[in-house]
Design a protein around this motif. Structure first.
Motif, mmCIF file in Angstrom:
data_model
loop_
_atom_site.group_PDB
_atom_site.id
_atom_site.type_symbol
_atom_site.label_atom_id
_atom_site.label_comp_id
_atom_site.label_asym_id
_atom_site.label_seq_id
_atom_site.Cartn_x
_atom_site.Cartn_y
_atom_site.Cartn_z
ATOM 1 N N GLU A 136 0.849 -1.521 0.377
ATOM 2 C CA GLU A 136 0.273 0.301 0.138
ATOM 3 C C GLU A 136 0.775 1.136 0.321
ATOM 4 O OE1 GLU A 136 -3.633 0.627 -0.595
ATOM 5 O OE2 GLU A 136 -3.584 -1.511 -0.993
ATOM 6 N N GLY A 137 2.361 1.018 0.873
ATOM 7 C CA GLY A 137 3.031 2.144 0.993
ATOM 8 C C GLY A 137 3.902 3.183 -0.868
ATOM 9 N N THR A 138 3.277 1.817 -1.576
ATOM 10 C CA THR A 138 4.064 1.980 -2.947
ATOM 11 C C THR A 138 2.319 2.559 -3.293
ATOM 12 O OG1 THR A 138 5.743 0.379 -2.921
ATOM 13 C CG2 THR A 138 5.534 0.818 -4.812
ATOM 14 N N LEU A 139 2.060 2.015 -3.111
ATOM 15 C CA LEU A 139 0.714 2.137 -4.434
ATOM 16 C C LEU A 139 0.160 3.912 -3.869
ATOM 17 C CD1 LEU A 139 -2.432 -0.137 -4.291
ATOM 18 C CD2 LEU A 139 -0.508 0.445 -6.329
ATOM 19 N N VAL A 140 0.553 4.393 -2.663
ATOM 20 C CA VAL A 140 0.435 5.847 -2.424
ATOM 21 C C VAL A 140 1.268 6.353 -2.917
ATOM 22 C CG1 VAL A 140 0.343 6.797 -0.095
ATOM 23 C CG2 VAL A 140 -1.208 5.221 -0.059
ATOM 24 N N LEU A 141 2.864 6.432 -2.602
ATOM 25 C CA LEU A 141 3.776 7.096 -3.641
ATOM 26 C C LEU A 141 3.689 7.804 -4.633
ATOM 27 C CD1 LEU A 141 6.675 7.986 -2.653
ATOM 28 C CD2 LEU A 141 7.263 5.244 -3.490
ATOM 29 N N LEU A 142 3.638 6.250 -5.406
ATOM 30 C CA LEU A 142 2.665 6.159 -6.791
ATOM 31 C C LEU A 142 1.888 7.875 -7.269
ATOM 32 C CD1 LEU A 142 3.452 2.791 -8.187
ATOM 33 C CD2 LEU A 142 5.246 4.947 -8.329
ATOM 34 N N SER A 143 0.937 7.533 -6.435
ATOM 35 C CA SER A 143 -0.682 8.183 -6.006
ATOM 36 C C SER A 143 -0.407 9.815 -5.771
ATOM 37 C CB SER A 143 -1.596 7.660 -5.698
ATOM 38 O OG SER A 143 -2.783 8.502 -5.640
ATOM 39 N N SER A 144 0.840 9.490 -4.895
ATOM 40 C CA SER A 144 1.097 10.897 -4.765
ATOM 41 C C SER A 144 1.880 11.846 -5.383
ATOM 42 C CB SER A 144 1.486 10.996 -3.516
ATOM 43 O OG SER A 144 0.928 10.525 -1.841
ATOM 44 N N LEU A 145 2.878 11.157 -5.860
ATOM 45 C CA LEU A 145 3.067 11.797 -7.019
ATOM 46 C C LEU A 145 3.118 12.142 -8.384
ATOM 47 C CD1 LEU A 145 6.545 12.094 -7.584
ATOM 48 C CD2 LEU A 145 6.595 10.234 -8.761
ATOM 49 N N PHE A 146 1.488 11.614 -8.897
ATOM 50 C CA PHE A 146 1.371 11.867 -9.445
ATOM 51 C C PHE A 146 0.259 12.803 -9.578
ATOM 52 C CE2 PHE A 146 1.817 7.463 -11.472
ATOM 53 C CZ PHE A 146 2.890 7.835 -12.620
ATOM 54 N N ILE A 147 -0.600 13.422 -8.637
ATOM 55 C CA ILE A 147 -1.196 14.052 -8.231
ATOM 56 C C ILE A 147 -0.322 15.807 -8.335
ATOM 57 C CG2 ILE A 147 -2.452 15.151 -6.733
ATOM 58 C CD1 ILE A 147 -3.453 12.620 -5.572
ATOM 59 N N VAL A 148 0.568 15.177 -7.797
ATOM 60 C CA VAL A 148 1.410 16.442 -8.449
ATOM 61 C C VAL A 148 1.942 17.224 -9.585
ATOM 62 C CG1 VAL A 148 3.673 17.936 -6.695
ATOM 63 C CG2 VAL A 148 2.338 16.037 -5.482
ATOM 64 N N ILE A 149 2.492 16.094 -9.838
ATOM 65 C CA ILE A 149 2.698 16.171 -11.608
ATOM 66 C C ILE A 149 1.748 16.274 -12.046
ATOM 67 C CG2 ILE A 149 4.152 14.897 -13.678
ATOM 68 C CD1 ILE A 149 5.761 13.437 -11.595
ATOM 69 N N PHE A 150 0.781 16.208 -12.211
ATOM 70 C CA PHE A 150 -0.366 16.178 -13.194
ATOM 71 C C PHE A 150 -0.681 18.073 -12.966
ATOM 72 C CE2 PHE A 150 -0.844 11.498 -14.060
ATOM 73 C CZ PHE A 150 -1.174 11.923 -15.277
ATOM 74 N N GLY A 151 -1.015 18.422 -11.545
ATOM 75 C CA GLY A 151 -1.208 19.409 -11.090
ATOM 76 C C GLY A 151 -0.362 20.162 -11.540
ATOM 77 N N MET A 152 0.916 20.503 -11.799
ATOM 78 C CA MET A 152 1.459 21.334 -12.560
ATOM 79 C C MET A 152 2.132 21.265 -13.614
ATOM 80 S SD MET A 152 5.151 19.941 -10.158
ATOM 81 C CE MET A 152 6.068 21.125 -10.699
ATOM 82 N N MET A 153 1.285 20.312 -14.177
ATOM 83 C CA MET A 153 0.949 19.777 -16.170
ATOM 84 C C MET A 153 0.123 21.061 -16.348
ATOM 85 S SD MET A 153 1.939 16.018 -16.892
ATOM 86 C CE MET A 153 0.731 16.245 -18.649
ATOM 87 N N PHE A 154 -1.194 20.879 -15.565
ATOM 88 C CA PHE A 154 -1.645 21.543 -15.890
ATOM 89 C C PHE A 154 -1.990 23.086 -15.614
ATOM 90 C CE2 PHE A 154 -4.231 16.997 -15.898
ATOM 91 C CZ PHE A 154 -4.315 17.534 -17.126
ATOM 92 N N GLN A 155 -0.885 23.897 -15.042
ATOM 93 C CA GLN A 155 -0.601 25.361 -14.582
ATOM 94 C C GLN A 155 -1.607 25.477 -13.553
ATOM 95 O OE1 GLN A 155 1.881 26.811 -16.476
ATOM 96 N NE2 GLN A 155 2.334 23.989 -16.920
ATOM 97 N N PHE A 156 -1.842 24.659 -12.863
ATOM 98 C CA PHE A 156 -2.603 25.179 -11.182
ATOM 99 C C PHE A 156 -1.097 26.331 -10.907
ATOM 100 C CE2 PHE A 156 -5.225 21.754 -12.142
ATOM 101 C CZ PHE A 156 -6.644 22.730 -11.949
ATOM 102 N N ASP A 157 -1.886 27.214 -10.149
ATOM 103 C CA ASP A 157 -0.825 28.099 -9.305
ATOM 104 C C ASP A 157 -0.655 27.119 -8.250
ATOM 105 O OD1 ASP A 157 -0.353 30.010 -11.517
ATOM 106 O OD2 ASP A 157 -2.687 31.062 -10.506
ATOM 107 N N PHE A 158 -1.760 26.264 -7.295
ATOM 108 C CA PHE A 158 -1.150 26.226 -5.996
ATOM 109 C C PHE A 158 -0.232 24.815 -6.398
ATOM 110 C CE2 PHE A 158 -2.018 22.216 -3.434
ATOM 111 C CZ PHE A 158 -2.604 22.448 -2.912
ATOM 112 N N PHE A 159 -0.448 24.050 -7.650
ATOM 113 C CA PHE A 159 0.899 23.442 -7.301
ATOM 114 C C PHE A 159 2.273 24.121 -8.132
ATOM 115 C CE2 PHE A 159 -2.566 20.880 -8.157
ATOM 116 C CZ PHE A 159 -2.957 20.109 -7.042
#
Length: 479
Positions: free
Chosen positions: A167-190
């Protein structure tokens, strides 16, 4: 048309009419085809008047709605006045430049999608893993796969660490993708907040929900209930996040007691953290929260009752609380076979030294197990059974190992003790002791198919459960 900035307007894009009525007739019969019209009136040699007729309906262009006033009406007005001035002055290069500037006004509040719907969205993301985790753990108990693995020698520590690693591995990948996609969509928050700050927040939150799922799984016996539990937790989390968004209890108006109790529920900490990070990027001038400033008051946070670093500490601490509770409850709540460890098993020295600390009990937590009555020896009526019993006892007395014997059962006894269970409405339910196996002596030969035959209640399943370690024995042994 010829002096249009950039490129000339072709004649095929412009139509001319004699009267205004003809213009209206054409616009009525051809809706949404022409953005506007110019009506020129040449009054005298020094005066030229004109009127502008535009379509006020906004249209969508490449995913955005265009305002017809700024997109067409004002540029058309400037172009008409420029050419009229050049005509009257007689200079084709006469400069006619007009600038537009917004009228001064107080600063408006910027809508932050992450601050408003972010807590609910990220909670929903975590709930997928939450439901699947509970379902997987409960399915293992329901199908008795957990007992099979225990019979094969699996330690509880290895069991929980394997689940935590996966579960820790899945959580690690999920958190990483959330931040990366947030930066790709150019949200000021990210973009404006530190990558490490955001990643660690989502990682710790989802890891906390994993520990929460471990704890909840101890109370559920049917995998079909996991979806209902997950949906219920999501609804409660959604409501508490709404309350958190309005300032409760992370404000000077509330005491630390309220904040401590409120922070035990993981979605509340996520909602407050997203609010702090969103406020830190509210305007283009805000610098956000960097890794080095995570322990300081967030920008635009006037009350500063909790920082991002405090939220990290809360998420880590509560994760260990849920994880330890999950292991404890898993041991004291009866499993599918109805056995468990004592309520205070961890206080016994043998549990930590590995010498007798894993003794299991029967019955629920709310039941009082009575004493087991002594088992009187019963001489079998069947001659074959009596002969088998005497042969086993003789082999034990003479300590003569039989190479043809695979398993030898020596006086196996299983008695289910009487219990007093406190049920609903404070009613006490009492059950009498029951002798399931009354001294079984038998040799099981090698390379042969051995079957236990008997009517319902003869003790066949109980015998197999005792031999495999699922159910604790009252007396006897097997080797």
């Amino acid at each position: 048309m010829r002096n249009n900035p950039g490129r000339a307007i072709p004649s095929s894009k412009v139509m001319s009419f004699r009267t205004a009525a003809e213009v209206d007739d054409w616009l009525y019969s051809n809706p949404m085809r022409c953005p506007g019209a110019l009506h020129f009136v040449d009054r005298n040699a020094t005066t030229i008047s004109y009127g502008i007729q535009t379509n006020s309906t906004p249209i969508e262009m490449r995913g955005r709605y265009e305002d017809p006033t700024f997109k067409f009406q004002i540029p058309l007005q400037l172009a008409a006045e420029r050419e009229i001035a050049r005509s009257l002055v007689g200079d084709p290069n006469f400069s006619w430049v007009v600038g537009l500037k917004e009228f001064a006004h107080p600063p408006g509040e910027i809508f932050s999608a992450v601050a408003r719907i972010g807590p609910t969205f990220f909670l929903a993301v975590a709930m997928f893993g939450f439901v699947f985790q509970i379902s997987s753990l409960v399915t293992e108990k329901e199908l008795k796969l957990r007992q099979v693995m225990t019979m094969m020698g699996l330690y509880d520590s290895a069991y929980w660490l394997s689940w935590l690693t996966w579960e820790g591995t899945l959580v690690l990948l999920s958190s990483l993708f959330i931040v990366i996609f947030g930066m790709m969509f150019q949200f000021d928050f990210f973009l404006n907040n530190s990558f490490a700050v955001l990643f660690l927040l989502f990682f710790l939150f989802e890891l906390n929900m994993t520990g929460f799922a471990f704890m909840f799984s101890a109370f559920i016996s049917k995998s079909s209930s996991s979806t209902t539990i997950g949906f219920s937790v999501f609804i409660v989390g959604f409501l508490t996040q709404l309350v958190t968004a309005f300032g409760f209890p992370y404000s000077d108006q509330f005491s630390n007691t309220y904040r401590t109790i409120w922070s035990l529920f993981p979605p509340n900490l996520l909602a407050e953290a997203l609010q702090l990070l969103s406020d830190a990027t509210e305007t283009p001038q805000d610098i956000g929260i960097s890794w080095s400033r995570r322990a300081e008051c967030a920008p635009n946070d006037t009350e500063c009752v909790i920082t991002i670093n405090d939220i990290y500490i809360w998420l880590v601490a509560t994760f260990f609380v849920w994880f330890i509770l999950a292991i404890y409850l898993d041991n004291i709540i009866p499993n599918a076979a109805g056995v468990r460890k004592s309520t205070f098993y961890f206080l016994k020295p043998g549990y930590w030294t590995g010498k007798g600390g894993n003794k299991i009990e029967e019955g629920s937590i709310c039941s009082c197990v009575g004493s087991v009555p002594p088992m009187e020896h019963i001489t079998p009526d069947d001659e074959d059974v009596l002969e088998e019993e005497n042969m086993v006892k003789q082999q034990i007395r003479e300590s003569i190992p039989d190479p043809n014997v695979a398993v030898q059962i020596r006086g196996l006894v299983k008695t289910f003790p009487g219990t007093r269970k406190i049920g609903c409405c404070c009613k006490c339910q009492k059950t009498s002791p029951y002798h399931a196996i009354k001294g079984l002596w038998v040799n099981i030969a090698k390379d042969q198919l051995f079957c236990l035959l008997g009517p319902n209640g003869a003790g066949k399943t109980t015998t197999i459960s005792c031999l495999t370690g699922i159910t604790p024995v009252t007396g006897g042994d097997g080797c």
